[in-house]
Design an enzyme around this catalytic site. Sequence first.
Site, PDB file in Angstrom:
ATOM      1  N   CYS A   1      93.255  20.373   9.852  1.00  0.00           N
ATOM      2  CA  CYS A   1      94.271  20.042  10.852  1.00  0.00           C
ATOM      3  C   CYS A   1      94.796  18.615  10.689  1.00  0.00           C
ATOM      4  O   CYS A   1      95.993  18.365  10.870  1.00  0.00           O
ATOM      5  CB  CYS A   1      93.751  20.293  12.266  1.00  0.00           C
TER       6      CYS A   1
ATOM      7  N   HIS B   1      89.971  19.344  17.274  1.00  0.00           N
ATOM      8  CA  HIS B   1      91.108  20.033  16.670  1.00  0.00           C
ATOM      9  C   HIS B   1      92.373  19.321  17.118  1.00  0.00           C
ATOM     10  O   HIS B   1      92.460  18.827  18.253  1.00  0.00           O
ATOM     11  CB  HIS B   1      91.149  21.506  17.091  1.00  0.00           C
TER      12      HIS B   1
ATOM     13  N   HIS C   1      99.674  23.791  13.529  1.00  0.00           N
ATOM     14  CA  HIS C   1      98.279  23.376  13.452  1.00  0.00           C
ATOM     15  C   HIS C   1      97.535  24.204  12.416  1.00  0.00           C
ATOM     16  O   HIS C   1      98.035  25.223  11.917  1.00  0.00           O
ATOM     17  CB  HIS C   1      97.589  23.471  14.823  1.00  0.00           C
TER      18      HIS C   1
END
Length: 244
Positions: free
Chosen positions: A133, A204, A216
């Site tokens: 990410c 994340h 993402h």
Amino acid sequence: MKPKTLTDIKRHAEADYPREACGLIIIRRGREKYLPCKNLAPDTEHFIISAQDYAVAEEMGEIVAVVHSHPDAPASPSEADKVSCEASGVLWHIIRVDGTEGIPTAGELITIEPCGYQVPLVGRQFFHGVLDCYSLIRDWYQQTRSIELKQFSRADEWWNDGKSDLYTQGFPQAGFVSIESNAEMQVGDVILMQIRSTNGVPNHAAIYIGDGLILHHLHGHLSSRDVYGGYWQEVTRNVIRYVG
């Protein structure tokens, strides 16, 4: 590549099977030499060469190539291989090793070189530390705004080690600041989320790309564009903005 170098690579790849073998080719006093390195990766599906091995190789000569094996798989480069080759600036040699009847045998060897390859932002494979990410956010900023965000080393599943909080600590160093919870999001804002993190910290990150969408790359999935709502809003912990 000299015949002896290829022989040394094959022997190392067979000896380390079923783990990926890895090493470096250097030029020392005008001669080519293969240096086997220790694979620090915790699993058998990828490799990590230690900084110490790189330093030793650099002291001995000039590094001209990175070598690693693909156990029981084609020598074709993965997306992560291509990206890492670009970052290294040197040739990459990939050799296939098959465990035929319990006897590892090295076979096909494929060579790739830096060529300006850029992995697509959507649909890329996940490889922590190379294609994850944060890598996606770095690539988006580089490709859309010509901004080079700081790179950080990160171990896989750092969010479960009982102490690390890499996103909270790292993003400010990369030039991001928190925005007010009621502020309207802008394209380029980064959304920090907590997904099954036993450390209780964000692990994340997604980038807001406008029209209610995020870009993402979730652990173990292909990178994607998704609507920012429902679950993604529930796990959001902070929204940050790049200020340089």
